[in-house]
Design an enzyme around this catalytic site. Structure first.
Site, PDB file in Angstrom:
ATOM      1  N   HIS A  28       0.809  -1.224   0.000  1.00 23.78           N
ATOM      2  CA  HIS A  28       0.000   0.000   0.000  1.00 23.78           C
ATOM      3  C   HIS A  28       0.845   1.277   0.000  1.00 23.78           C
ATOM      4  CE1 HIS A  28       0.356   0.378   4.373  1.00 23.78           C
ATOM      5  NE2 HIS A  28      -0.544  -0.537   4.653  1.00 23.78           N
ATOM      6  N   HIS A  82      -4.992  -8.437  15.046  1.00 22.85           N
ATOM      7  CA  HIS A  82      -5.055  -7.252  14.182  1.00 22.85           C
ATOM      8  C   HIS A  82      -5.851  -7.613  12.932  1.00 22.85           C
ATOM      9  CE1 HIS A  82      -4.022  -3.678  12.074  1.00 22.85           C
ATOM     10  NE2 HIS A  82      -2.891  -4.051  11.541  1.00 22.85           N
ATOM     11  N   GLU A  84      -6.184  -5.967   9.995  1.00 20.03           N
ATOM     12  CA  GLU A  84      -5.823  -5.513   8.650  1.00 20.03           C
ATOM     13  C   GLU A  84      -5.705  -6.728   7.724  1.00 20.03           C
ATOM     14  OE1 GLU A  84      -2.588  -2.691   8.522  1.00 20.03           O
ATOM     15  OE2 GLU A  84      -3.002  -2.188   6.425  1.00 20.03           O
ATOM     16  N   ASP A  86      -3.780  -8.011   5.628  1.00 19.35           N
ATOM     17  CA  ASP A  86      -2.615  -8.894   5.489  1.00 19.35           C
ATOM     18  C   ASP A  86      -2.588  -9.954   6.587  1.00 19.35           C
ATOM     19  OD1 ASP A  86      -2.221  -6.555   7.005  1.00 19.35           O
ATOM     20  OD2 ASP A  86      -0.053  -6.681   6.878  1.00 19.35           O
ATOM     21  N   HIS A 148      -1.100  -0.149  15.167  1.00 16.83           N
ATOM     22  CA  HIS A 148      -1.325   1.124  14.504  1.00 16.83           C
ATOM     23  C   HIS A 148      -2.765   1.298  14.049  1.00 16.83           C
ATOM     24  CE1 HIS A 148      -1.169  -0.267  10.120  1.00 16.83           C
ATOM     25  NE2 HIS A 148      -1.034  -1.359  10.810  1.00 16.83           N
ATOM     26  N   ASP A 167       1.838  -6.126  14.346  1.00 18.41           N
ATOM     27  CA  ASP A 167       2.758  -5.373  13.482  1.00 18.41           C
ATOM     28  C   ASP A 167       3.975  -4.816  14.244  1.00 18.41           C
ATOM     29  OD1 ASP A 167       1.461  -5.689  11.053  1.00 18.41           O
ATOM     30  OD2 ASP A 167       0.223  -3.903  11.307  1.00 18.41           O
ATOM     31  N   TYR A 195      10.232   0.098   8.681  1.00 18.62           N
ATOM     32  CA  TYR A 195       8.867  -0.249   9.095  1.00 18.62           C
ATOM     33  C   TYR A 195       8.335   0.780  10.098  1.00 18.62           C
ATOM     34  CZ  TYR A 195       4.846  -3.155   9.918  1.00 18.62           C
ATOM     35  OH  TYR A 195       3.554  -3.599   9.983  1.00 18.62           O
ATOM     36  N   HIS A 228       5.204  -9.694  10.871  1.00 21.31           N
ATOM     37  CA  HIS A 228       6.026  -9.581   9.649  1.00 21.31           C
ATOM     38  C   HIS A 228       7.486  -9.770  10.023  1.00 21.31           C
ATOM     39  CE1 HIS A 228       2.734  -7.830   7.277  1.00 21.31           C
ATOM     40  NE2 HIS A 228       2.531  -6.947   8.240  1.00 21.31           N
TER      41      HIS A 228
HETATM   42 FE1  FEO Z   1      -1.338  -3.411  10.021  1.00 18.87          FE
HETATM   43 FE2  FEO Z   1       0.605  -5.935   8.864  1.00 18.87          FE
HETATM   44  O1  FEO Z   1      -0.954  -4.934   9.069  1.00 18.87           O
END
Ligand code: FEO
Length: 407
Positions: A28, A82, A84, A86, A148, A167, A195, A228
């Site tokens: 993104h 989380h 999101e 991903d 976040h 994250d 990051y 990640h």
């Molecule tokens: Fe906030 Fe890796 O997604």
């Protein structure tokens, strides 16, 4: 598939069952030169638990890794730290395939999962500080709102002293290696900094509070397992110290000069500004707006004390590549910068004033008036650019000098 994609043991009861995305280069708008991973973790407790899932196209890879350890239908509990995409993109399909007894998220996470998927999943909200009983061990969940996203939380596995940090403490880095001690420090710290700069910087003040809270809980952390990049097991003190530094916006005697150019005049001015900075003790990074990705510029700004911007005037405004990057940087809210503006023009010459407006909006304190040059700079004009650089350098002279690397 389970013969191909294998789970990796993390601790006695925890397995990494995520996916490696070797090919992603744009997350993104964040350039992921080294790819990424979407980490999910299997906890082999009495009540077998899956922590987070993966991006939708990687569901089969995750399921195969799970199947290399246990029958996926035996998973009792899924925890979504989380929402999101991903980490939750395949949540609905995973829940339907596995049929867990329980699905947990934070209160905001329960809302977000419904608002994403409109699937009526039976998500139970776990309270801030609440525990999930896994039979022979437990998970404690701590909300990390706006770190976040509003739904974000971390979870703590007491039995193996693992902090599942979603994250936080993550990075976009595809690798066969799963642990921090298997990856060169320079790569780890560059990618962790990138990051933080691109994802967490707007919430730096909240990061500091979350670090305080984690400290106050007195957790004896053996492993930080983010969503990640590599799992932290050997360099936990180092990444915690770096997060303290970044959360506190510790800046160095370093200036980023961000510019674009039309026929080379503004580029020549950038070099004169750089000379004024470096001759007065500042470390300089000259970054071309058209030659550098916005997320790499954000990374350089993470520990910079100054931002100087230059643009020619094009059709009464600044160059579009600069507008892109300034829009992005403004959203990241880097605090405590000083700076200035410069640029060449042919007749109308609005760019420098417009750049100063951008700096004002970003709360960058101007060290000197902007420098405008008609068409091509002569020696006097370049001395003016040099003076701008010197003025900025003097304003950051009290900051610590740069050391090697970006962190
Ligand atoms: Fe906030 Fe890796 O997604």
């Amino acid at each position: 598939m389970k013969e191909i994609f294998r789970a990796i043991p993390v601790t006695e009861h925890v397995w990494w069952v995520g996916a490696i995305d070797w090919d992603i280069r744009d997350f993104h708008g964040y350039s992921t030169h080294r790819g990424s991973t979407y980490n999910a973790y299997l906890v082999m407790a009495d009540r077998v638990t899956l922590i987070d899932t993966v991006k939708k196209p990687f569901r089969d890879e995750m399921m195969a890794r799970i199947a290399s350890v246990t029958d996926p239908s035996g998973i009792d509990t899924i925890v979504s730290n989380h929402s999101e995409m991903d980490h939750s993109g395949c949540l609905v399909e995973t829940v339907r395939a596995i049929g867990p007894e329980r699905l947990y998220a934070s209160a905001k996470g329960a809302e977000a999962i419904e608002e994403h998927f409109h699937a009526g999943l039976p998500v139970e909200a776990v309270s801030d500080g609440g525990s999930i009983d896994l039979g022979n061990m437990s998970l404690t969940c701590v909300e990390t709102r706006m770190l976040h996203w509003p739904d974000s939380m971390v979870s703590w596995l007491d039995a193996d002293r693992v902090l599942f940090s979603q994250d936080g403490f993550g990075m976009h880095l595809a690798s066969c290696e799963r642990f921090d001690d298997q990856i060169p420090d320079l790569v780890l710290e560059q990618e962790a900094a990138k990051y933080f700069a691109n994802i967490l910087l707007p919430f730096a003040h909240i990061t500091g509070k979350v670090l305080d809270r984690i400290e106050s809980l007195g957790l004896d952390i053996d492993v930080i397992a983010p969503d990640h990049g590599p799992v932290w097991r050997s360099k936990i003190d180092r990444i915690l110290a770096l997060y303290r530094r970044w959360a506190g916006r510790e800046r160095k005697r370093k200036a980023v000069i961000l510019y674009d150019t039309m026929w080379g005049s503004t580029q020549t001015m950038a070099r004169a500004v750089a000379d004024g900075l470096s001759s007065n003790g500042a470390c300089v990074r000259i970054m071309s707006a058209r030659g550098t990705h916005r997320s790499d510029i954000a990374t350089e700004i993470l520990d910079a004390g100054a931002l100087v911007v230059g643009s020619p005037t094009l059709n009464n405004t600044i160059f579009p590549a600069l507008a892109d990057i300034l829009t992005y940087l403004k959203g990241l809210k880097p605090k405590g910068l000083v700076g200035g503006a410069f640029g060449s023009y042919g007749w109308s010459g609005e760019a420098v004033k417009l750049l100063e407006g951008w700096l004002d909006e970003m709360k960058v304190e101007k060290a000197a008036e902007g420098v405008r040059v008609k068409y091509v700079p002569d020696t006097e004009a370049l001395l003016g650019c040099r003076a701008l650089g010197a003025a900025v350098a003097k304003r950051i002279a009290d900051l610590p000098p740069m050391v090697e690397g970006v962190v």
